[in-house]
Design a protein around this motif. Structure first.
Motif, PDB file in Angstrom:
ATOM      1  N   MET A 183       4.198   9.809   3.261  1.00 31.60           N
ATOM      2  CA  MET A 183       4.728   8.988   2.165  1.00 31.60           C
ATOM      3  C   MET A 183       5.723   9.784   1.319  1.00 31.60           C
ATOM      4  O   MET A 183       6.767   9.270   0.922  1.00 31.60           O
ATOM      5  N   ALA A 184       5.392  11.026   1.068  1.00 27.43           N
ATOM      6  CA  ALA A 184       6.262  11.856   0.230  1.00 27.43           C
ATOM      7  C   ALA A 184       7.565  12.177   0.960  1.00 27.43           C
ATOM      8  O   ALA A 184       8.656  11.873   0.455  1.00 27.43           O
ATOM      9  N   THR A 185       7.441  12.778   2.121  1.00 24.51           N
ATOM     10  CA  THR A 185       8.647  13.245   2.806  1.00 24.51           C
ATOM     11  C   THR A 185       9.455  12.087   3.380  1.00 24.51           C
ATOM     12  O   THR A 185      10.676  12.172   3.488  1.00 24.51           O
ATOM     13  N   GLY A 186       8.777  10.989   3.746  1.00 23.71           N
ATOM     14  CA  GLY A 186       9.478   9.902   4.409  1.00 23.71           C
ATOM     15  C   GLY A 186       9.965   8.814   3.471  1.00 23.71           C
ATOM     16  O   GLY A 186      10.656   7.885   3.898  1.00 23.71           O
ATOM     17  N   HIS A 187       9.609   8.910   2.187  1.00 21.76           N
ATOM     18  CA  HIS A 187       9.956   7.792   1.307  1.00 21.76           C
ATOM     19  C   HIS A 187      10.191   8.251  -0.129  1.00 21.76           C
ATOM     20  O   HIS A 187      11.289   8.164  -0.647  1.00 21.76           O
ATOM     21  N   VAL A 188       9.146   8.780  -0.726  1.00 26.07           N
ATOM     22  CA  VAL A 188       9.182   9.062  -2.152  1.00 26.07           C
ATOM     23  C   VAL A 188      10.198  10.143  -2.508  1.00 26.07           C
ATOM     24  O   VAL A 188      10.825  10.102  -3.569  1.00 26.07           O
ATOM     25  N   LEU A 189      10.357  11.095  -1.616  1.00 26.75           N
ATOM     26  CA  LEU A 189      11.268  12.198  -1.930  1.00 26.75           C
ATOM     27  C   LEU A 189      12.702  11.924  -1.472  1.00 26.75           C
ATOM     28  O   LEU A 189      13.591  12.732  -1.716  1.00 26.75           O
ATOM     29  N   LEU A 190      12.921  10.799  -0.812  1.00 31.88           N
ATOM     30  CA  LEU A 190      14.291  10.476  -0.410  1.00 31.88           C
ATOM     31  C   LEU A 190      15.123  10.224  -1.657  1.00 31.88           C
ATOM     32  O   LEU A 190      14.608   9.773  -2.682  1.00 31.88           O
ATOM     33  N   PRO A 191      16.423  10.520  -1.574  1.00 31.76           N
ATOM     34  CA  PRO A 191      17.279  10.505  -2.756  1.00 31.76           C
ATOM     35  C   PRO A 191      17.155   9.276  -3.658  1.00 31.76           C
ATOM     36  O   PRO A 191      16.988   9.414  -4.859  1.00 31.76           O
ATOM     37  N   GLY A 192      17.193   8.074  -3.114  1.00 31.84           N
ATOM     38  CA  GLY A 192      17.275   6.906  -3.985  1.00 31.84           C
ATOM     39  C   GLY A 192      15.969   6.467  -4.621  1.00 31.84           C
ATOM     40  O   GLY A 192      15.968   5.563  -5.438  1.00 31.84           O
ATOM     41  N   TYR A 193      14.850   7.116  -4.247  1.00 37.02           N
ATOM     42  CA  TYR A 193      13.559   6.585  -4.679  1.00 37.02           C
ATOM     43  C   TYR A 193      13.232   6.920  -6.130  1.00 37.02           C
ATOM     44  O   TYR A 193      13.427   8.041  -6.591  1.00 37.02           O
ATOM     45  N   ASP A 194      12.703   5.920  -6.834  1.00 38.91           N
ATOM     46  CA  ASP A 194      12.214   6.123  -8.199  1.00 38.91           C
ATOM     47  C   ASP A 194      10.945   5.292  -8.351  1.00 38.91           C
ATOM     48  O   ASP A 194      10.977   4.065  -8.228  1.00 38.91           O
ATOM     49  N   PHE A 195       9.825   5.973  -8.619  1.00 37.65           N
ATOM     50  CA  PHE A 195       8.558   5.245  -8.698  1.00 37.65           C
ATOM     51  C   PHE A 195       8.631   4.111  -9.718  1.00 37.65           C
ATOM     52  O   PHE A 195       8.028   3.061  -9.539  1.00 37.65           O
ATOM     53  N   GLY A 196       9.387   4.320 -10.773  1.00 43.70           N
ATOM     54  CA  GLY A 196       9.519   3.306 -11.803  1.00 43.70           C
ATOM     55  C   GLY A 196      10.033   1.976 -11.261  1.00 43.70           C
ATOM     56  O   GLY A 196       9.723   0.913 -11.798  1.00 43.70           O
TER      57      GLY A 196
ATOM     58  N   VAL B 129       6.337   1.907   5.458  1.00 41.82           N
ATOM     59  CA  VAL B 129       6.128   2.872   4.392  1.00 41.82           C
ATOM     60  C   VAL B 129       6.573   2.343   3.019  1.00 41.82           C
ATOM     61  O   VAL B 129       5.920   2.601   1.997  1.00 41.82           O
ATOM     62  N   ASP B 130       7.651   1.565   2.989  1.00 36.46           N
ATOM     63  CA  ASP B 130       8.098   1.063   1.681  1.00 36.46           C
ATOM     64  C   ASP B 130       7.127   0.022   1.116  1.00 36.46           C
ATOM     65  O   ASP B 130       6.823   0.030  -0.078  1.00 36.46           O
ATOM     66  N   LEU B 131       6.602  -0.859   1.974  1.00 34.22           N
ATOM     67  CA  LEU B 131       5.619  -1.826   1.488  1.00 34.22           C
ATOM     68  C   LEU B 131       4.308  -1.148   1.135  1.00 34.22           C
ATOM     69  O   LEU B 131       3.576  -1.606   0.251  1.00 34.22           O
ATOM     70  N   THR B 132       3.997  -0.075   1.827  1.00 30.29           N
ATOM     71  CA  THR B 132       2.800   0.703   1.484  1.00 30.29           C
ATOM     72  C   THR B 132       2.918   1.253   0.067  1.00 30.29           C
ATOM     73  O   THR B 132       1.951   1.207  -0.715  1.00 30.29           O
ATOM     74  N   ALA B 133       4.098   1.742  -0.267  1.00 30.66           N
ATOM     75  CA  ALA B 133       4.316   2.245  -1.628  1.00 30.66           C
ATOM     76  C   ALA B 133       4.179   1.119  -2.650  1.00 30.66           C
ATOM     77  O   ALA B 133       3.545   1.290  -3.702  1.00 30.66           O
ATOM     78  N   HIS B 134       4.747  -0.040  -2.333  1.00 25.53           N
ATOM     79  CA  HIS B 134       4.601  -1.200  -3.235  1.00 25.53           C
ATOM     80  C   HIS B 134       3.126  -1.548  -3.419  1.00 25.53           C
ATOM     81  O   HIS B 134       2.657  -1.786  -4.534  1.00 25.53           O
ATOM     82  N   ALA B 135       2.403  -1.629  -2.294  1.00 25.91           N
ATOM     83  CA  ALA B 135       1.006  -2.056  -2.337  1.00 25.91           C
ATOM     84  C   ALA B 135       0.148  -1.053  -3.101  1.00 25.91           C
ATOM     85  O   ALA B 135      -0.712  -1.419  -3.902  1.00 25.91           O
ATOM     86  N   GLY B 212       0.531 -11.130   1.785  1.00 25.34           N
ATOM     87  CA  GLY B 212       1.734 -11.932   2.005  1.00 25.34           C
ATOM     88  C   GLY B 212       2.925 -11.098   2.448  1.00 25.34           C
ATOM     89  O   GLY B 212       3.823 -11.589   3.137  1.00 25.34           O
ATOM     90  N   TRP B 213       2.956  -9.841   2.055  1.00 25.35           N
ATOM     91  CA  TRP B 213       4.077  -8.964   2.432  1.00 25.35           C
ATOM     92  C   TRP B 213       4.037  -8.580   3.901  1.00 25.35           C
ATOM     93  O   TRP B 213       5.038  -8.147   4.469  1.00 25.35           O
ATOM     94  N   LEU B 214       2.865  -8.721   4.510  1.00 27.23           N
ATOM     95  CA  LEU B 214       2.695  -8.233   5.883  1.00 27.23           C
ATOM     96  C   LEU B 214       3.291  -9.203   6.877  1.00 27.23           C
ATOM     97  O   LEU B 214       3.711  -8.810   7.969  1.00 27.23           O
ATOM     98  N   ARG B 215       3.317 -10.499   6.495  1.00 23.54           N
ATOM     99  CA  ARG B 215       3.782 -11.508   7.460  1.00 23.54           C
ATOM    100  C   ARG B 215       5.296 -11.522   7.557  1.00 23.54           C
ATOM    101  O   ARG B 215       5.983 -11.139   6.627  1.00 23.54           O
TER     102      ARG B 215
END
Lengths: 215, 215
Positions: A183-196, B129-135, B212-215
């Motif tokens: 999750m960190a290396t593949g998504h959260v740490l990518l340039p455009g990501y902001d948890f907010g 991975v992006d929907l996982t972060a949302h969830a 709902g995001w999974l479908r």
DNA sequence: ACCTGAACACCGTTCAAGT
DNA sequence: ACCTGAACACCGTTCAAGT
């Protein structure tokens, strides 16, 4: 510090307390640091507040007073979206306020007015009282909890994220926490990501759910 | 207190710290009260923990370790429902833990294992991975925030509710907070109501949204 | 290795005194 | 009315000493 020698008042005491908690965390807010900030002796504070507990209650209420109220006459969804975004921003700027929330049971007038406006907006929109309670619990749980996560997860600021990912990856045996690493290396740490940015996504889901109850 | 004279250890120190915070709140947890509880002198504690901050980090992690982990191989929705219910119960018993969360940025091993299991369950279920972060953000915000509300709102216990409703109704000018008064007298204070019951309702809504995001 | 006594620089709060 | 000095019973933590 200019203007600090204005006459003391409950208002000035609370404002200074917020400033100290913002700057250094709740741990740095003491009657003595507060007095120093106000250029006064510690004992002078007791002429404007009963004790430190009242200051803690007071600054929580002061922060709630900064949140935009929903207008009960507007579109309920738009109004609650606006107030929730405001709440997240305000509470995010003063994260100690949510931390304090769990240990106090004496909501102040601004807090009560805030809750009253939210409940009123839902009732005016046609939600019966039981669904209003459901919606209130769901929506505000989401808002408070997001602030907690944003403050606690080290996924903010460019540096912080890398820091903790480092700790996760080499502080412990390699291969622990594989999904967090992905999750960190593949998504959260990518340039455009902001948890907010997750906030709006979840907020829409919550408002969708609540809207579904109305039909 | 039987068995307190077992040899000191980090484990025993943290367990005693949890007991003190549970009994009297975080404010009563001091190095000295902790030493007293363990029948030892304050300075002995420093042979097992570096300082009080490490104790605070430690008890948060200890509490996270009490939460049921989801099994990544079960039905994701059932597993996350079970772990969320567990999380709410555990954190609700130790509400100071959520309060501490907002001021620490050093999650411990049990906390990381917990998050890893949640993220892993979602990934295994097929969420990208992006929907996982949302969830993850939505679900855990809801859980944390519910604990905050349950601890802060005085709508629990038969007495507490009446108390605060009293304060709301006569402490301030009559007619302020009309919607809160309606909510209290017309719903929350009725015999069968328990704010805690709101949890499952909102949790289902959150899990519906995520499904709902999974479908 | 583990525990402790004494000490230091802090806390919140009270009380009696100042203007 | 508002501010303060001195004092009390606490804090977390360090350091040198004990076993």
């Amino acid at each position: 510090m200019p203007g600090n020698r204005a006459p003391l008042s409950r208002e000035r005491v609370l404002r200074a307390a917020v400033a100290i908690a913002d700057a250094g965390g709740l741990g740095t807010l003491t009657m003595r640091s507060l007095a120093r900030e106000l250029d006064v002796k510690p004992m002078s504070l007791y002429h404007h507040v009963a004790n430190k507990d009242e200051i803690l209650d007071g600054i929580v209420d002061l922060v709630f007073g900064l949140i935009d109220l929903p207008s009960p006459d507007g579109d309920w969804r738009h109004e609650l979206h606006r107030r929730s975004t405001s709440a997240r921003r305000v509470l995010g700027r003063h994260p100690w306020a949510v931390g304090l929330l769990v240990s106090r049971t004496a909501p102040g007038p601004a807090t009560l007015r805030h809750h009253d406006a939210v409940v009123g907006t839902l009732r005016r929109a046609g939600f019966p009282v039981d669904l209003t309670a459901h919606a209130f619990a769901l929506l505000d749980s989401y808002v408070y909890g997001f602030v907690v996560q944003e403050a606690a997860l080290p996924f903010r600021g460019d540096d912080g994220a890398a820091d903790v990912t480092g700790r996760i990856m080499d502080g412990f045996s390699p291969g622990d926490y594989p999904h967090l690493v992905e999750m960190a290396t593949g998504h959260v740490l990518l340039p455009g990501y902001d948890f907010g940015d997750e906030f709006g996504f979840g907020l829409d889901a919550v408002l969708d759910a609540i809207a579904g109850w109305l039909r």
